[in-house]
Design a protein around this motif. Structure first.
Motif, PDB file in Angstrom:
ATOM      1  N   GLY A 107      -0.763  87.183  -8.791  1.00 13.18           N
ATOM      2  CA  GLY A 107      -1.822  88.148  -8.553  1.00 13.18           C
ATOM      3  C   GLY A 107      -1.546  89.062  -7.374  1.00 13.18           C
ATOM      4  N   ALA A 108      -2.601  89.762  -6.952  1.00 15.36           N
ATOM      5  CA  ALA A 108      -2.484  90.743  -5.879  1.00 15.36           C
ATOM      6  C   ALA A 108      -2.036  90.085  -4.575  1.00 15.36           C
ATOM      7  N   SER A 109      -2.569  88.911  -4.274  1.00 17.87           N
ATOM      8  CA  SER A 109      -2.202  88.232  -3.034  1.00 17.87           C
ATOM      9  C   SER A 109      -0.712  87.923  -2.996  1.00 17.87           C
ATOM     10  N   ALA A 110      -0.173  87.447  -4.101  1.00 16.96           N
ATOM     11  CA  ALA A 110       1.255  87.129  -4.156  1.00 16.96           C
ATOM     12  C   ALA A 110       2.092  88.400  -3.993  1.00 16.96           C
ATOM     13  N   ALA A 129       4.361  99.893  -1.964  1.00 12.90           N
ATOM     14  CA  ALA A 129       5.353  98.841  -2.192  1.00 12.90           C
ATOM     15  C   ALA A 129       5.015  97.951  -3.383  1.00 12.90           C
ATOM     16  N   THR A 130       3.722  97.721  -3.623  1.00 10.31           N
ATOM     17  CA  THR A 130       3.319  96.788  -4.685  1.00 10.31           C
ATOM     18  C   THR A 130       2.934  97.471  -5.988  1.00 10.31           C
ATOM     19  N   GLY A 131       2.521  98.737  -5.913  1.00 10.66           N
ATOM     20  CA  GLY A 131       2.016  99.410  -7.106  1.00 10.66           C
ATOM     21  C   GLY A 131       0.567  99.054  -7.413  1.00 10.66           C
ATOM     22  N   LEU A 132      -0.052  98.279  -6.532  1.00 11.06           N
ATOM     23  CA  LEU A 132      -1.462  97.912  -6.706  1.00 11.06           C
ATOM     24  C   LEU A 132      -2.349  99.018  -6.148  1.00 11.06           C
ATOM     25  N   SER A 133      -3.623  98.995  -6.514  1.00  9.10           N
ATOM     26  CA  SER A 133      -4.565  99.984  -5.992  1.00  9.10           C
ATOM     27  C   SER A 133      -4.973  99.596  -4.572  1.00  9.10           C
ATOM     28  N   ALA A 134      -5.526 100.550  -3.843  1.00 12.87           N
ATOM     29  CA  ALA A 134      -6.019 100.274  -2.497  1.00 12.87           C
ATOM     30  C   ALA A 134      -7.131  99.227  -2.540  1.00 12.87           C
ATOM     31  N   GLU A 135      -7.938  99.257  -3.600  1.00  9.66           N
ATOM     32  CA  GLU A 135      -9.014  98.270  -3.740  1.00  9.66           C
ATOM     33  C   GLU A 135      -8.450  96.867  -3.915  1.00  9.66           C
ATOM     34  N   GLN A 136      -7.389  96.739  -4.708  1.00 10.54           N
ATOM     35  CA  GLN A 136      -6.775  95.428  -4.907  1.00 10.54           C
ATOM     36  C   GLN A 136      -6.163  94.914  -3.603  1.00 10.54           C
ATOM     37  N   ILE A 137      -5.495  95.797  -2.875  1.00 12.62           N
ATOM     38  CA  ILE A 137      -4.907  95.412  -1.589  1.00 12.62           C
ATOM     39  C   ILE A 137      -6.030  95.031  -0.628  1.00 12.62           C
ATOM     40  N   GLY A 138      -7.069  95.864  -0.579  1.00  4.58           N
ATOM     41  CA  GLY A 138      -8.207  95.599   0.299  1.00  4.58           C
ATOM     42  C   GLY A 138      -8.926  94.310  -0.030  1.00  4.58           C
ATOM     43  N   GLY A 139      -8.894  93.898  -1.276  1.00  7.77           N
ATOM     44  CA  GLY A 139      -9.501  92.624  -1.658  1.00  7.77           C
ATOM     45  C   GLY A 139      -8.628  91.435  -1.312  1.00  7.77           C
ATOM     46  N   ALA A 140      -7.324  91.618  -1.338  1.00  9.56           N
ATOM     47  CA  ALA A 140      -6.395  90.511  -1.073  1.00  9.56           C
ATOM     48  C   ALA A 140      -6.223  90.243   0.414  1.00  9.56           C
ATOM     49  N   LEU A 141      -6.211  91.279   1.236  1.00  6.65           N
ATOM     50  CA  LEU A 141      -5.923  91.101   2.663  1.00  6.65           C
ATOM     51  C   LEU A 141      -6.889  90.161   3.390  1.00  6.65           C
ATOM     52  N   PRO A 142      -8.213  90.301   3.229  1.00 11.96           N
ATOM     53  CA  PRO A 142      -9.108  89.383   3.948  1.00 11.96           C
ATOM     54  C   PRO A 142      -8.897  87.923   3.555  1.00 11.96           C
ATOM     55  N   GLU A 143      -8.650  87.690   2.291  1.00 16.94           N
ATOM     56  CA  GLU A 143      -8.443  86.322   1.828  1.00 16.94           C
ATOM     57  C   GLU A 143      -7.134  85.755   2.385  1.00 16.94           C
ATOM     58  N   LEU A 144      -6.102  86.585   2.453  1.00 18.07           N
ATOM     59  CA  LEU A 144      -4.833  86.141   3.027  1.00 18.07           C
ATOM     60  C   LEU A 144      -4.972  85.857   4.525  1.00 18.07           C
TER      61      LEU A 144
END
Length: 178
Positions: A107-110, A129-144
């Motif tokens: 997933g996005a976190s990985a 670098a990932t090709g993910l959306s800013a929303e996906q990155i923004g959702g993964a960062l706090p959890e990481l």
């Protein structure tokens, strides 16, 4: 969308339909079911279900807010939805992070973790670098961050993210790291 997401969505639709028909007994039963599901998801720490329930509560609350002259009974149910949304938000805020192993599996976190192996990066750089959306990155960062896998610090108007075990000064980054 999971089967449970679909079921929660249908429950929200039925709630709005009952309010539209002024069938308060059915509306109250639907609200009670939503509340019971929220409590069950909270107790079982089902984060995805809490997120789905939050979306349903927000959608129904917004739909009621947009109605012209909804009337006292409908406004009462709107208040109950607001209380339910607050309870769900509190439960989601208390939920401990997922295990580091599950975050790094897929997933996005990985993808974010993989991109950060090359060194500290800002959110826009992670998007590229990932090709993910800013929303996906923004959702993964706090959890990481909550799982202790990454750390973040301000650099001007941007936030730099790095793997927890990486020294930012060794990668050419200058700044104060927490």
């Amino acid at each position: 969308m999971s089967a449970l997401d679909t079921a929660f969505g249908k429950l929200g639709d039925e709630l709005l339909d009952a309010i539209g028909r002024r069938d308060w007994a059915v509306a109250d039963a639907e609200l009670e079911t939503l509340a019971q599901e929220a409590v069950a998801a909270t107790v079982a720490n089902r984060r995805d279900d809490l997120a789905a329930l939050a979306r349903v509560a927000a959608r129904c609350h917004t739909a009621l807010s947009l109605r012209d002259d909804p009337g006292g009974e409908a406004m009462h149910r709107q208040g109950q939805l607001r209380a339910l949304a607050v309870m769900i938000a509190a439960a989601r805020g208390r939920t401990p992070p997922r295990a580091a192993e599950s975050l790094s599996a897929s997933g996005a976190s990985a993808a974010v973790l993989s991109a950060l192996k090359s060194g500290p990066q800002t959110c826009p750089a992670l998007v590229e670098a990932t090709g993910l959306s800013a929303e996906q990155i923004g959702g993964a960062l706090p959890e990481l961050r909550a799982a202790g896998l990454i750390r973040s610090w301000p650099a001007g108007r941007l936030i730099v993210n790095a793997l927890q075990d990486e020294d930012p000064l060794s990668s050419g980054e200058r700044g104060n790291s927490p």
